[in-house]
Design an enzyme around this catalytic site. Structure first.
Site, short mmCIF file in Angstrom:
data_model
loop_
_atom_site.label_atom_id
_atom_site.label_comp_id
_atom_site.label_asym_id
_atom_site.label_seq_id
_atom_site.Cartn_x
_atom_site.Cartn_y
_atom_site.Cartn_z
N ASN A 9 0.85 -1.19 0.00
CA ASN A 9 0.00 0.00 0.00
C ASN A 9 0.89 1.23 0.00
O ASN A 9 1.52 1.55 1.01
CB ASN A 9 -0.89 -0.05 1.26
CG ASN A 9 -1.67 1.23 1.48
OD1 ASN A 9 -1.79 2.07 0.59
ND2 ASN A 9 -2.22 1.38 2.69
N GLU A 96 -6.36 4.54 8.76
CA GLU A 96 -6.15 5.97 8.46
C GLU A 96 -7.44 6.59 7.93
O GLU A 96 -7.73 7.75 8.18
CB GLU A 96 -5.00 6.12 7.45
CG GLU A 96 -3.66 5.86 8.14
CD GLU A 96 -2.58 5.29 7.24
OE1 GLU A 96 -2.72 5.33 6.00
OE2 GLU A 96 -1.57 4.78 7.79
N GLU A 166 -4.62 -5.13 11.31
CA GLU A 166 -3.64 -4.06 11.39
C GLU A 166 -3.81 -3.30 12.71
O GLU A 166 -4.62 -2.36 12.79
CB GLU A 166 -3.84 -3.09 10.23
CG GLU A 166 -3.60 -3.71 8.88
CD GLU A 166 -3.02 -2.71 7.89
OE1 GLU A 166 -1.98 -3.00 7.31
OE2 GLU A 166 -3.60 -1.62 7.73
P1 PGA Z 1 3.28 0.26 7.55
O1 PGA Z 1 1.77 0.43 7.06
O2 PGA Z 1 3.80 -1.02 6.95
O3 PGA Z 1 3.99 1.47 7.05
O4 PGA Z 1 3.23 0.16 9.05
C1 PGA Z 1 0.92 -0.67 7.00
C2 PGA Z 1 -0.43 -0.28 6.49
O5 PGA Z 1 -0.90 0.80 6.83
O6 PGA Z 1 -1.06 -1.05 5.75
#
Ligand code: PGA
Length: 255
Positions: A9, A96, A166
């Site tokens: 992502n 987010e 997550e």
């Molecule tokens: P990160 O993000 O690997 O930078 O912690 C993971 C995500 O938000 O899917």
């Protein structure tokens, strides 16, 4: 056996020029790793271009979000129908988006239905915040996200989506969960409700990823876990060699 997925992502990163450069760096590194489903999830501005560059490879493209209405007066929004030619996967309910854009379990549910209706595979994100974790509420929070987010999803599509655990406190912090802890959360609060919602057989086919500070050094620890079927990778997906190392770790994991 569930085939592993490693999805990168890119979030709100990379201009068109940088996107093209990164995808062209990545293709030769990961194009032959067919033991793993590899997904690149660029920002919307680069989706058509990246999708085109991946067209004759076995690497898939994904989108970072969608709006549930098919079309109309929704300035700034993008529907599932506008994405379906360009992507196979779509992230739904990333923390987010829940945090900064007020997405709720109800809007997550509508978006999952919209994605499934056009044949896109949703990657539904769930996870607890640091405060919730410290208060011992991880299970309660994730069960709620699972049951509301997946309410009334037609059983025929039951195996067509992916869930990503997550933990919010692990995203972008460099502080990943341990493989063991993530595995237990997934077993108890993701696989178990999937079985209640869709039956054991379907629940065993649905792929569940871990995401949150996955990098080339720690990825293997997650892929060894019986309940973890891959990773949703943020920061490390912006570096071609790191992402390729994570893909290779998924391919060589012994379960
Ligand atoms: P990160 O993000 O690997 O930078 O912690 C993971 C995500 O938000 O899917």
């Amino acid at each position: 056996m569930r085939k592993p997925i490693v999805a990168g992502n890119w979030k709100m990163n990379n201009t068109m020029e940088k996107s093209i450069r990164l995808v062209n760096d990545l293709i030769p590194l990961i194009k032959n790793q067919n033991k793993v489903d590899r997904v690149i999830i660029p920002p919307f501005t680069a989706l058509a271009t990246v999708s085109d560059l991946l067209r004759f490879t076995s690497i898939s493209c994904g989108a970072q979000n969608l709006f549930w209405e098919p079309k109309g007066a929704y300035t700034g929004e993008i529907s599932a129908y506008m994405i379906e030619d360009l992507a196979d996967y779509v992230i739904i309910g990333h923390s987010e988006r829940r945090t900064y854009f007020n997405e709720t379990d109800e809007t997550v549910n509508k978006k999952i239905v919209a994605a499934l209706n056009v044949g896109l595979t949703p990657i539904m994100c769930v996870g607890e915040t640091y405060e919730e974790n410290q208060a011992g509420k991880t299970g309660e929070v994730i069960l709620h996200q699972m049951n509301k987010g997946l309410a009334d999803i037609p059983i025929v599509n039951g195996a067509k989506f992916v869930v990503a655990y997550e933990p919010v406190w692990a995203i972008g912090t460099g502080l990943a969960a341990t493989g063991e802890v993530a595995n237990k959360v997934i077993a108890d609060y993701i696989r178990e409700p999937l079985s209640h919602l869709f039956g054991e057989e379907v629940a065993q086919r649905i792929r569940v990823l871990y995401g949150g500070s996955v990098n080339a050094a720690n990825a293997a620890e997650f892929f060894e876990q019986p309940e973890i079927d891959g990773a949703l990778v943020g920061g490390a997906s912006l570096k071609s060699h790191d992402f390729a190392d994570i893909v290779n770790a998924a391919a060589s994991a012994k379960k």
